[in-house]
Write a protein that holds these residues in place. Structure first.
Motif, short mmCIF file in Angstrom:
data_model
loop_
_atom_site.label_atom_id
_atom_site.label_comp_id
_atom_site.label_asym_id
_atom_site.label_seq_id
_atom_site.Cartn_x
_atom_site.Cartn_y
_atom_site.Cartn_z
N LEU A 1 0.79 -1.22 0.00
CA LEU A 1 0.00 0.00 0.00
C LEU A 1 0.83 1.28 0.00
CD1 LEU A 1 -2.84 -1.09 2.45
CD2 LEU A 1 -3.04 -0.69 -0.01
N PHE A 2 2.17 1.16 0.14
CA PHE A 2 2.96 2.39 0.03
C PHE A 2 4.27 2.21 -0.73
CE2 PHE A 2 4.69 0.63 3.96
CZ PHE A 2 6.05 0.99 3.94
N LEU A 3 4.69 0.98 -1.00
CA LEU A 3 5.89 0.78 -1.81
C LEU A 3 5.53 0.75 -3.30
CD1 LEU A 3 7.70 -2.02 0.26
CD2 LEU A 3 8.02 0.47 0.40
N ASP A 4 6.54 0.63 -4.15
CA ASP A 4 6.30 0.48 -5.57
C ASP A 4 5.77 -0.92 -5.87
OD1 ASP A 4 9.08 -0.99 -7.02
OD2 ASP A 4 9.02 -0.50 -4.90
N ARG A 5 5.45 -1.18 -7.12
CA ARG A 5 4.87 -2.47 -7.48
C ARG A 5 5.81 -3.64 -7.20
NH1 ARG A 5 2.98 0.83 -11.67
NH2 ARG A 5 4.77 0.26 -12.97
N ASP A 6 7.11 -3.39 -7.25
CA ASP A 6 8.10 -4.45 -7.03
C ASP A 6 8.44 -4.62 -5.55
OD1 ASP A 6 9.75 -6.43 -8.24
OD2 ASP A 6 11.51 -5.18 -7.86
N ARG A 7 7.82 -3.81 -4.70
CA ARG A 7 8.07 -3.84 -3.25
C ARG A 7 9.55 -3.67 -2.91
NH1 ARG A 7 4.05 -8.01 -0.04
NH2 ARG A 7 2.30 -7.92 -1.46
N THR B 1 12.90 9.17 -2.07
CA THR B 1 12.19 7.88 -2.01
C THR B 1 11.13 7.91 -0.93
OG1 THR B 1 14.22 6.73 -2.70
CG2 THR B 1 12.48 5.39 -1.70
N ILE B 2 11.51 8.35 0.27
CA ILE B 2 10.57 8.32 1.40
C ILE B 2 9.46 9.35 1.21
CG2 ILE B 2 10.35 8.53 3.91
CD1 ILE B 2 13.28 7.64 4.12
N ALA B 3 9.74 10.44 0.52
CA ALA B 3 8.67 11.39 0.21
C ALA B 3 7.57 10.70 -0.60
CB ALA B 3 9.23 12.59 -0.56
N HIS B 4 7.96 9.85 -1.55
CA HIS B 4 6.97 9.07 -2.30
C HIS B 4 6.22 8.11 -1.38
CE1 HIS B 4 7.68 10.10 -6.56
NE2 HIS B 4 8.93 10.32 -6.20
N TRP B 5 6.96 7.43 -0.49
CA TRP B 5 6.31 6.49 0.43
C TRP B 5 5.31 7.20 1.34
CZ3 TRP B 5 11.31 3.54 2.38
CH2 TRP B 5 11.80 2.75 1.33
N ARG B 6 5.69 8.37 1.84
CA ARG B 6 4.79 9.11 2.73
C ARG B 6 3.50 9.50 2.01
NH1 ARG B 6 5.17 13.71 5.24
NH2 ARG B 6 6.56 14.74 3.74
N ARG C 1 2.12 8.00 -0.56
CA ARG C 1 1.30 6.80 -0.80
C ARG C 1 0.68 6.28 0.50
NH1 ARG C 1 3.90 3.25 -5.72
NH2 ARG C 1 4.31 5.01 -7.09
N PHE C 2 1.43 6.35 1.59
CA PHE C 2 0.89 5.94 2.88
C PHE C 2 -0.31 6.81 3.24
CE2 PHE C 2 0.47 5.57 7.43
CZ PHE C 2 0.83 4.25 7.71
N ALA C 3 -0.17 8.12 3.07
CA ALA C 3 -1.27 9.03 3.38
C ALA C 3 -2.49 8.74 2.50
CB ALA C 3 -0.82 10.48 3.20
N GLY C 4 -2.24 8.44 1.23
CA GLY C 4 -3.34 8.16 0.33
C GLY C 4 -4.08 6.87 0.65
N ASN C 5 -3.41 5.95 1.31
CA ASN C 5 -4.01 4.65 1.66
C ASN C 5 -4.19 4.49 3.17
OD1 ASN C 5 -4.25 3.21 -0.95
ND2 ASN C 5 -2.04 3.52 -1.02
N ARG C 6 -4.20 5.61 3.89
CA ARG C 6 -4.22 5.53 5.35
C ARG C 6 -5.44 4.78 5.89
NH1 ARG C 6 -5.08 7.58 10.39
NH2 ARG C 6 -3.25 8.26 11.59
N ASP C 7 -6.61 5.02 5.33
CA ASP C 7 -7.81 4.35 5.82
C ASP C 7 -7.70 2.84 5.67
OD1 ASP C 7 -8.87 6.79 6.49
OD2 ASP C 7 -10.17 6.92 4.73
N TYR D 1 7.60 7.56 11.83
CA TYR D 1 8.78 6.90 11.28
C TYR D 1 9.14 7.44 9.90
CZ TYR D 1 10.49 3.00 8.27
OH TYR D 1 11.11 2.22 7.33
N LEU D 2 8.17 7.54 9.01
CA LEU D 2 8.46 7.98 7.65
C LEU D 2 8.86 9.45 7.62
CD1 LEU D 2 5.61 6.16 5.68
CD2 LEU D 2 8.05 5.57 5.70
#
Length: 409
Positions: A132-138, A330-335, A337-343, A360-361
Motif C-alpha cells: 500500500l505504500f511501496l512500488d509495485r516491485d516492493r 524515495t521516502i517522500a513518495h512512500w509518505r 502513498r501511505f497518506a493516500g491509503n491511510r484508511d 517513522y516515515l
C-alpha cells in the motif's frame, strides 16, 4: 520548568509555539526561520520530553499526547531537527546519547536467533501493508533518481540497473547470492534481465513466501530460489554477492564476520556490491524510538566503522559511491502513498500503528534531507583487477539496460 529552559537553549532558528498540559503557552524564537507548534497534552508526555525527548516525542505522538498545532507533523519535526543540526542542545538528550553510545555494542549483539526476531518485528507484519505504500516491485530501500523527475516505479527500476551494472553481470549463468532478498524483486530482475542464477536468503517468513510465489509466477523457479537462512550459514562459492538494505541489521559487533562470509563466498574473480545507509558525523547510536518501535538491533554506521572490517578480511574496495538525497526523495513518495491509503492501512492494523508509521516515515525523510544520513554503495572483490580500472563499464552497462527497458515498455 526544566523543559522550558531546554527549549530556550534548543531553538536558535525559527519559531516554536508550545501549549503545555496546564493550558499555558510559550513561544520560543530564534533567527528568522520555519514556524511550528505543538501541544503537550499530558504531564506524562511532558516528563518524557524533559528527561528522554528522543524517545518521548515519538511515543507521545503515537499515544496522541503530543500533537502538532497549526502545522503538520513533518513541519514540527523539521523545525526541531534543523535546530539540533544547527547546534541547539537539550541537556537531557546529550546525557542520554552518552549512555546510548556506551551500551550500543550490547544493543546490537545480533546472533542468528536474535537477528530473526528483530527482522520479524518489522518485516513479518500484515503482508498487504507494504503493497500500500511501496512500488509495485516492493523495493523497500533507497531508489535512484538520475534526474529527480522519475516516478517511484521508474526510480526503483533505475536502482536495480545501477546495482546490476556494478555487479558486472557480463555473461549469462553467473551465480549470485542475494543477502537480505526481501520480497524477491532484485533477485528476479537479475535472473530475468541479466540471465543470472540467483539464491536469495532472508530471515523473514512473510517475505520468503511472497518471493517464492513471485519467482514461480514469473516462470523462474529453475533460476531463482529463496531460502530462510542467516547469512552466517552460507558456505557455497558464487560469482557475485549483492546485499541491498540489509547491512543496517548486521550490528557493529558482527561487521568482520559479515565481510568474512562475503570473502569466503566469492570465487577468486568474484565481485560483491553492498548498498546500505551511513552517517556523515561519525560513530553514534540509533535513535531510541526507532530502535524500540521500528528496527530493533538496527544501526546505520559511519564508513569509518565499516572499512576496517573490509580491510581485516583482505578484501579490495574497488568502488564506493555516496547517494545523496535519493533516500529523502524515495521516502517522500512512500509518505504520500501511505497518506493516500491511510484508511485501508488503519483497517488492517489500527490508528496507533498508523501514527507510529507516520512518525517513522516523516522522521526518516528529514534525517536524509537535513540530518546527516546518506546511502553508500560499496563494491568489493578478492582481486584488485576483478573489475575494469575505470567506471566506464558501469555507465555502459547501465545505459544498455535502460535502453532495453525503453524498447520493451
Amino acid at each position: 520548568m526544566l523543559f522550558h529552559l531546554a527549549l530556550k537553549r534548543l531553538i536558535r532558528h525559527g519559531t516554536l509555539r508550545v501549549r503545555y498540559p496546564d493550558g499555558t503557552q510559550q513561544t520560543y524564537q530564534g533567527a528568522p526561520g520555519p514556524d511550528a507548534g505543538m501541544h503537550i497534552a499530558t504531564p506524562r508526555a511532558l516528563r518524557g520530553m524533559t528527561f528522554n525527548p528522543a524517545l518521548a516525542l515519538g511515543e507521545g505522538y503515537m499515544d496522541d499526547e503530543i500533537r502538532p498545532e497549526g502545522c503538520s507533523l513533518y513541519e514540527l519535526l523539521e523545525l526541531l531537527l534543523l535546530n539540533l543540526m544547527a547546534g541547539g542542545t537539550h541537556p537531557a538528550e546529550r546525557a542520554m546519547e552518552v549512555w546510548r553510545k556506551l551500551r550500543r555494542r550490547i544493543d546490537q549483539l545480533n546472533p542468528a536467533h536474535r537477528a530473526q526476531r528483530n527482522v520479524a518485528h518489522h518485516y513479518d507484519l500484515n503482508g498487504r501493508l507494504y503493497s500500500l505504500f511501496l512500488d509495485r516491485d516492493r523495493q523497500y530501500s533507497c531508489a535512484y533518481f538520475p534526474t529527480g523527475k522519475e516516478t517511484l516505479e521508474d526510480a526503483q527500476a533505475a536502482k536495480k540497473r545501477h546495482i546490476a551494472a556494478k555487479l558486472k553481470l557480463d555473461r549469462p549463468g553467473l551465480e549470485v547470492l542475494d543477502i537480505g532478498s526481501g520480497w524477491g524483486g532484485t533477485a528476479i530482475t537479475l535472473a530475468q534481465e541479466y540471465g543470472a542464477r540467483v539464491t536469495g536468503i532472508t530471515l523473514s517468513t512473510e517475505q520468503l513466501a511472497v518471493a517464492r510465489a513471485r519467482a514461480a509466477e514469473a516462470g523462474l523457479a529453475d533460476r531463482v530460489t529463496f531460502e530462510l537462512m542467516d547469512y552466517r550459514a552460507w558456505t557455497r562459492p558464487v560469482d557475485r554477492v549483492v546485499s541491498v538494505g540489509m547491512f543496517e541489521h548486521v550490528g557493529i559487533d558482527h561487521y568482520r564476520r559479515f565481510f568474512r562470509v562475503i570473502r569466503d563466498a566469492l570465487k577468486e574473480d568474484g565481485v560483491a556490491l553492498i548498498h546500505a545507509i551511513g552517517r556523515y558525523e561519525g560513530p553514534a547510536s540509533t535513535n531510541p524510538w526507532l530502535a524500540k518501535y521500528i528496527f530493533p538491533g538496527g544501526y546505520s554506521p559511519a564508513l569509518s566503522e565499516v572499512l576496517p572490517a573490509v580491510e581485516k578480511n583482505l578484501l579490495h574496495v574497488t568502488d564506493i559511491e555516496i547517494l545523496r538525497m535519493h533516500y529523502a526523495e524515495t521516502i517522500a513518495h512512500w509518505r504520500a502513498r501511505f497518506a493516500g491509503n491511510r484508511d485501508a492501512i488503519a483497517s488492517l492494523l489500527d490508528e496507533r500503528f498508523c501514527r507510529m508509521f507516520e512518525f517513522y516515515l516523516a522522521g526518516c525523510e528529514l534525517t536524509f534531507r537535513h540530518g546527516g544520513h546518506f546511502v553508500w554503495q560499496m563494491q568489493v572483490a578478492r582481486k584488485p583487477d576483478a573489475v575494469p580500472l575505470t567506471r566506464d563499464y558501469m555507465f555502459e552497462a547501465e545505459r544498455q539496460a535502460a535502453e532495453r527497458a525503453r524498447q520493451s515498455a
